[in-house]
Design a protein around this motif. Structure first.
Motif, PDB file in Angstrom:
ATOM      1  N   PRO A  48       0.797  -1.233   0.000  1.00 29.82           N
ATOM      2  CA  PRO A  48       0.000   0.000   0.000  1.00 29.82           C
ATOM      3  C   PRO A  48       0.824   1.274   0.000  1.00 29.82           C
ATOM      4  O   PRO A  48       0.237   2.360  -0.009  1.00 29.82           O
ATOM      5  N   HIS A  49       2.155   1.146   0.036  1.00 22.91           N
ATOM      6  CA  HIS A  49       2.990   2.351  -0.013  1.00 22.91           C
ATOM      7  C   HIS A  49       4.327   2.012  -0.650  1.00 22.91           C
ATOM      8  O   HIS A  49       5.004   1.086  -0.192  1.00 22.91           O
ATOM      9  N   GLY A  50       4.702   2.754  -1.695  1.00 22.53           N
ATOM     10  CA  GLY A  50       5.983   2.488  -2.327  1.00 22.53           C
ATOM     11  C   GLY A  50       6.273   3.473  -3.439  1.00 22.53           C
ATOM     12  O   GLY A  50       5.511   4.416  -3.678  1.00 22.53           O
ATOM     13  N   HIS A  51       7.384   3.240  -4.094  1.00 21.73           N
ATOM     14  CA  HIS A  51       7.870   4.216  -5.071  1.00 21.73           C
ATOM     15  C   HIS A  51       8.293   3.550  -6.375  1.00 21.73           C
ATOM     16  O   HIS A  51       9.245   3.993  -7.016  1.00 21.73           O
ATOM     17  N   THR A  52       7.590   2.484  -6.759  1.00 18.37           N
ATOM     18  CA  THR A  52       7.841   1.951  -8.099  1.00 18.37           C
ATOM     19  C   THR A  52       7.213   2.890  -9.120  1.00 18.37           C
ATOM     20  O   THR A  52       6.434   3.785  -8.778  1.00 18.37           O
ATOM     21  N   GLN A  53       7.566   2.681 -10.393  1.00 19.78           N
ATOM     22  CA  GLN A  53       7.153   3.618 -11.436  1.00 19.78           C
ATOM     23  C   GLN A  53       5.934   3.090 -12.189  1.00 19.78           C
ATOM     24  O   GLN A  53       6.017   2.011 -12.808  1.00 19.78           O
ATOM     25  N   PRO A  54       4.837   3.834 -12.231  1.00 15.61           N
ATOM     26  CA  PRO A  54       3.658   3.353 -12.962  1.00 15.61           C
ATOM     27  C   PRO A  54       3.929   3.171 -14.453  1.00 15.61           C
ATOM     28  O   PRO A  54       3.279   2.345 -15.099  1.00 15.61           O
ATOM     29  N   ILE A  55       4.909   3.902 -14.985  1.00 16.20           N
ATOM     30  CA  ILE A  55       5.202   3.768 -16.418  1.00 16.20           C
ATOM     31  C   ILE A  55       5.619   2.337 -16.768  1.00 16.20           C
ATOM     32  O   ILE A  55       5.350   1.854 -17.865  1.00 16.20           O
ATOM     33  N   TRP A  56       6.263   1.654 -15.787  1.00 19.25           N
ATOM     34  CA  TRP A  56       6.649   0.263 -16.055  1.00 19.25           C
ATOM     35  C   TRP A  56       5.431  -0.570 -16.452  1.00 19.25           C
ATOM     36  O   TRP A  56       5.493  -1.371 -17.388  1.00 19.25           O
ATOM     37  N   PHE A  57       4.366  -0.377 -15.725  1.00 20.32           N
ATOM     38  CA  PHE A  57       3.178  -1.211 -15.922  1.00 20.32           C
ATOM     39  C   PHE A  57       2.280  -0.650 -17.017  1.00 20.32           C
ATOM     40  O   PHE A  57       1.524  -1.378 -17.640  1.00 20.32           O
ATOM     41  N   ALA A  58       2.383   0.643 -17.270  1.00 20.49           N
ATOM     42  CA  ALA A  58       1.623   1.238 -18.367  1.00 20.49           C
ATOM     43  C   ALA A  58       2.205   0.787 -19.709  1.00 20.49           C
ATOM     44  O   ALA A  58       1.488   0.361 -20.610  1.00 20.49           O
ATOM     45  N   LYS A  59       3.494   0.866 -19.849  1.00 19.22           N
ATOM     46  CA  LYS A  59       4.135   0.520 -21.121  1.00 19.22           C
ATOM     47  C   LYS A  59       4.517  -0.954 -21.203  1.00 19.22           C
ATOM     48  O   LYS A  59       4.656  -1.507 -22.284  1.00 19.22           O
ATOM     49  N   ASN A  60       4.778  -1.517 -20.041  1.00 20.99           N
ATOM     50  CA  ASN A  60       5.151  -2.943 -19.970  1.00 20.99           C
ATOM     51  C   ASN A  60       6.343  -3.288 -20.862  1.00 20.99           C
ATOM     52  O   ASN A  60       6.397  -4.345 -21.471  1.00 20.99           O
ATOM     53  N   GLU A  61       7.281  -2.364 -20.952  1.00 22.51           N
ATOM     54  CA  GLU A  61       8.495  -2.637 -21.713  1.00 22.51           C
ATOM     55  C   GLU A  61       9.481  -3.421 -20.848  1.00 22.51           C
ATOM     56  O   GLU A  61       9.469  -3.309 -19.629  1.00 22.51           O
ATOM     57  N   PRO A  62      10.336  -4.173 -21.470  1.00 22.54           N
ATOM     58  CA  PRO A  62      11.312  -4.935 -20.677  1.00 22.54           C
ATOM     59  C   PRO A  62      12.225  -3.999 -19.878  1.00 22.54           C
ATOM     60  O   PRO A  62      12.548  -2.893 -20.328  1.00 22.54           O
ATOM     61  N   PHE A  63      12.629  -4.445 -18.701  1.00 21.64           N
ATOM     62  CA  PHE A  63      13.673  -3.719 -17.983  1.00 21.64           C
ATOM     63  C   PHE A  63      14.949  -3.796 -18.805  1.00 21.64           C
ATOM     64  O   PHE A  63      15.244  -4.824 -19.426  1.00 21.64           O
ATOM     65  N   ALA A  64      15.697  -2.716 -18.828  1.00 17.86           N
ATOM     66  CA  ALA A  64      16.768  -2.585 -19.813  1.00 17.86           C
ATOM     67  C   ALA A  64      17.904  -3.583 -19.613  1.00 17.86           C
ATOM     68  O   ALA A  64      18.375  -4.215 -20.568  1.00 17.86           O
ATOM     69  N   ASN A  65      18.346  -3.746 -18.385  1.00 15.49           N
ATOM     70  CA  ASN A  65      19.498  -4.604 -18.127  1.00 15.49           C
ATOM     71  C   ASN A  65      19.641  -4.782 -16.614  1.00 15.49           C
ATOM     72  O   ASN A  65      18.992  -4.055 -15.830  1.00 15.49           O
ATOM     73  N   PRO A  66      20.486  -5.686 -16.189  1.00 14.27           N
ATOM     74  CA  PRO A  66      20.626  -5.952 -14.752  1.00 14.27           C
ATOM     75  C   PRO A  66      21.044  -4.728 -13.941  1.00 14.27           C
ATOM     76  O   PRO A  66      20.582  -4.546 -12.813  1.00 14.27           O
ATOM     77  N   ALA A  67      21.881  -3.879 -14.497  1.00 11.47           N
ATOM     78  CA  ALA A  67      22.336  -2.715 -13.743  1.00 11.47           C
ATOM     79  C   ALA A  67      21.178  -1.754 -13.478  1.00 11.47           C
ATOM     80  O   ALA A  67      21.028  -1.210 -12.388  1.00 11.47           O
ATOM     81  N   GLU A  68      20.346  -1.546 -14.478  1.00  7.25           N
ATOM     82  CA  GLU A  68      19.204  -0.656 -14.278  1.00  7.25           C
ATOM     83  C   GLU A  68      18.150  -1.258 -13.366  1.00  7.25           C
ATOM     84  O   GLU A  68      17.309  -0.546 -12.822  1.00  7.25           O
ATOM     85  N   LEU A  69      18.164  -2.549 -13.236  1.00  4.17           N
ATOM     86  CA  LEU A  69      17.195  -3.196 -12.360  1.00  4.17           C
ATOM     87  C   LEU A  69      17.678  -3.214 -10.910  1.00  4.17           C
ATOM     88  O   LEU A  69      16.900  -2.991  -9.988  1.00  4.17           O
TER      89      LEU A  69
END
Lengths: 468, 468, 468
Positions: B35-56
């Protein structure tokens, strides 16, 4: 079925548990010394039966009703009186049922330990309290309370209380203590001098209190000398009713040591209307030093209970008055605050001051280092929100290494709930046994030393600290 | 080989461990409420792959890069952007290797637990991350990320997240939430109203923020009424995107309850240049009370996250901007600070305020006593530097005895690192199981009560506290 | 019979205990690095026998005499000198007996651990110290002290001390260090630059100290440039005697970074009579930043030991002088206090500052978050009242999760009691082994990592932190 685990609060590892159990069993039957608390002397003076289970367990116990209130239960429905005289619940069965319906809220709290102990050990209840069992348990307790064996004096004797201190204000007649002393009952119940009502300029009716305080002992307490003499005379009166201690419940531990001229001027100011917050604090601070001085003469042990921010919510105070669970701790300094008093009298061999705290950060940082060097200072046991298994263990862990055991003052229960007295002492004896057993299996204490210490912590230190 | 011990974080004593394991297994598969956090809604809106391990794993996680920085690793070499646009490392393999070379620094920290969990449970890695294994693990994760099963929505579903709240500012368009809601994906992602940028006069661009804030909803937010109405309208807009809560990240917990005239004058002053520190603090304080009042109307739960001293180092802030690991906790008072708000609205049955802290000394002294009596107050889980096994255990040990379990708000992960969500909930479920098991073997809780409580702590209390 | 349990301080659960023992045994024989302490260089320069058991165990150890004093023992009866030259006890046998009579007071304290270790491991005593055994143990130790094997250098070698740092003031001639360096003995004893006497305007004789300080190095230290140059020259002189560190014992951790003009004006003011408390504090604060700047040039590691409220009791100070057990900790802020220094130099790669505290509330809230991000900051081990088994465990529990292990500085014993050096390092090695073993059985650390870490904590980190 048992409500209580025979080995509750002992460490889980086998050898440590065995040592803890052995230590506990060696002191389980020792008499209770209860040198500080808030039970009512009228109970023992009149020895009338307690009215019903709700009045015994719910109404007087702010631990209980504050938790229920926090989860939306109205105080009126628990039978707590309102200042405006509006109707509140008067059926003790309904109050008891409401309490039982919410008893799950106390999971993990010391209240559950205390109440389960009282239910099982005092009343022989064997089923957990719940919505379903509430009516039958009510009936059972209610029937008990109608028997002579459950009147206050009989319970006092059964609880094996060697001494019980109550706390009275300076305007109290002490008549119930007189009645007890004059009776043919041998229970030892003593009073404690708690002069806050005439020491705290923020107290309701302060000036009127001071006037009445003087009149009671034929002193003009609106004059500084008369005021001090009135204290001296009241202290004598309290000592006649067994008092060996005074008690001081201040918002902070601040002390002061003003010149004679400054004291007089300050006293004159605090008797006026609209006392400033600074003057009120300074007067309380000065009075701690004055009380210490009187202790040097009459030998009363001083207890200082600082740190409560009283009546946190204005509307609650206006509707229900004080002591409704809205006193909340705050940060408390001791090192600077006590310095004026300790500079004046801290090395006197006859002075004895027992310090309490609601701010656990002061245990290792301030209280243990102070008590570990000043001959006049002893540490009182964990107080109020901290007189719980975890709280007691933290106290031992944080205070012992610097203050040792012998600069502590044993246990006191500080309770308003009579049946919780044996329950709380039982918890303390178990936690202390667990702590000592842990030192033994950690190779820090010999078993013979632990055996000696558990008697000290349970019995001897309280008697010594309170000069009983 | 496993990175993770099956019985990690359970107590060592056999019976207690067995009980803890049983409790844990009973909730291991429950859905995650976040119920509380700071993930990015754009991840789930666009559903694009995470770029690479470093960015993850590295770039978004200030727990990770602050530790590396403390041991002399340059942020540039980790690919952290500079405000001056100077070159930083862009090769994710190099960043990953640098991270792996220093992974030993995380021994004993929660980061290691979270990262090892993510490596094993999300990506199936079986070798400990080290200088030697870094390249192969990089390749493995990178290959995973190219698969659909590792896109954000697929991971969300696989993580068994029932609800995920993000946090947006008052100037955010919320477009990604709209996209998610309009999509055919059923993942429940809601926003949270975090108005700091228009509530804190010390925020960068405060006055411009306020003007834009009003313009977005056709209010003149430079006038007090328009400003409040703009909040009301934005709160409605956030509620339309699922919000059930607001969030307030203030330096202190100070609240205020000024007169209408004083509020207007104060608002006028904070819109001028050179706001004094006192006025800025007073305005933030007043706005907490205003937000509470709006909550009474619209039912949003208030979260207060006080106590961070933000951007501790001037040069770091100038070179890299905020959120670079240089926010440091400080002492935080609640008892005096919350009094104005609680005097005004603390007894309202519909108000719900979840309190967080970075100052653990307030758990037993202030927060548990407050939450243990005020119906509107609930305790949030250990936050930030304290959302660790030891930190969570200290919270339970220090808060439970006075607040009970039912005045707490369940767990929230508060993370920016997506893969750490299941890892953090797993840690919380294990620590709570361990704590409850300890109460059982200490004879303080029945096993049936513990079985009930672990479901409350894992699932029910979060839903109830956040009105989900 | 043994005074010491072979497995003391290890966890009680079997597997955890076995791991702890194995870790401990792997470092038990490592040389002692003692980079901070208060032993006397004259002992090693002259290598004369210690006079008697009382002078070895009682008189120099404020842990010992403050506890005895707290229970009513007069300092005069322990042979502690009075400033007025009045007679004090001079018979070491009587002092020893008095100490032994009260040895039970140390139950549960680290002093008992240290003293029992010294009695058994240094002197081969096998009976617990008590009233009854005191004379025989006195005779035994006294006989030992007459042997060459118990002279300071022999004990130093036997204690397996690789390096011992003492602490000297800026007016010290360092002659004993010269003697040691010029001798044919290979023991490595280094000094530490502790300039408080010329940095703290509240120090007794401050202005005269400054004048003498300058004269010693041919600088006019009453001028700001000369004063700074005098520091630089003294630091060179200390480095010649092996110093790798400076040490700063301030009442607070306050730092400042004034303009040149303000610094000069401030310096002029503090050389006048009647320095204000604010100016004294500001000057100490500024000097921490100046010392950091000099460290950038000459590489000395800075140690900051803040938070002691010195000489708490006026009468004790007047009768016995400083260091009589009346220094008491107080609340200490780091986050705001260190900001000026850290803004100026906190990101410099060559700066190394080791922070200590007497306020454990700062571990998790302030110190670990600061050390976990600033490259220049390392956490010193638990200090003074907290260098005890419980205190050390609390430090690891509260600091590790945020700072990790590698932002800590290893152990230092900080003692005045020579025989307690191996005792204290033994306690630290055991507690660290116990903590690491607990992480292993909690599934938080691999055994191979723990095996590596115990060497770091025991040996490598101290050498690295102090640049040895």
């Amino acid at each position: 079925m048992n409500l209580l685990d025979e080995d509750r609060l002992f460490p889980v590892e086998t050898r440590t548990k065995d040592i803890a159990r052995e230590l506990y069993l060696s002191v389980k039957s020792l008499p209770i010394i209860s040198p500080h608390g808030h039970t009512q002397p009228i109970w023992f003076a009149k020895n009338e039966p307690f009215a019903n289970p709700a009045e015994l367990f719910v109404t007087p116990d702010h631990y209980v009703f504050r938790m229920l209130f926090s989860q939306g239960v109205r105080l009126e429905d628990l039978g707590i009186q309102r200042l405006d005289g509006a109707d509140v619940e008067t059926d003790p069965r309904k109050i008891w049922q409401l309490f039982a319906d919410h008893y799950y809220l106390f999971r993990g709290t010391p209240s559950q330990l205390w109440i389960d102990y009282s239910l099982q050990e005092v009343f022989g209840v064997t089923e957990p309290l719940s919505t379903a069992t509430a009516p039958a348990i009510y009936d059972h307790i209610d029937a008990c309370l109608k028997q002579d064996a459950f009147r206050p004096r009989a319970l006092f004797d059964r609880f094996n209380i060697e001494l019980l201190a109550t706390t009275e204000g300076p305007l109290d007649s002490l008549e119930h203590h007189d009645t007890i002393m004059e009776s043919d009952w041998n229970g030892r119940i003593v009073t404690t001098y708690r002069p806050d009502a005439v020491v705290d300029p923020d107290a309701v009716g302060f000036k009127a209190n001071v006037e009445k305080f003087g009149a009671l002992v034929n002193e003009d307490a609106t004059q500084w000398e008369g005021y001090l003499d009135a204290h001296r005379k009241h202290r004598v009166a309290f000592k006649k009713r067994g008092a060996t201690a005074s008690d001081h419940g201040h918002p902070t531990a601040q002390t002061a040591n003003l010149s004679e001229a400054d004291k007089r001027a300050l006293f004159a100011r605090v008797l006026q209307a609209n006392v400033s917050a600074e003057d009120a604090e300074l007067f309380r601070a000065q009075m701690l030093t004055e009380m210490a001085r009187m202790s040097l003469d009459d030998g009363l042990v001083m207890q200082i209970h600082p740190g409560a921010r009283r009546n946190h919510n204005r509307a609650m105070f206006d509707q229900y008055g004080p002591d409704k669970g809205f006193d909340v701790p705050g940060r408390t300094d001791y090192v600077q605050a006590l310095r004026p008093l300790l500079d004046a009298h801290g090395l006197e061999p006859n002075l004895q001051i027992i310090l309490f705290t609601l701010d656990e950060t002061s245990y290792a940082r301030e209280l243990a280092p102070l008590a570990g060097v000043y001959p006049c200072l002893k540490l009182g046991p964990p107080w109020w929100f901290h007189d719980s298994p975890e709280g007691m263990m933290r106290f031992r862990q944080m205070a012992t290494e610097t203050a040792g055991f012998y600069n502590t003052a044993g246990f006191n229960d500080d309770t308003r709930a009579f049946c919780s007295i044996p329950a709380r002492h039982d918890v303390a004896r178990r936690v202390d046994s667990a702590f000592l057993a842990g030192l033994v299996t950690a190779g820090r204490l010999r078993e013979s030393e632990a055996a000696d210490l558990i008697h000290d912590l349970t019995y001897r230190l309280a008697k010594k600290a309170y000069r009983l």
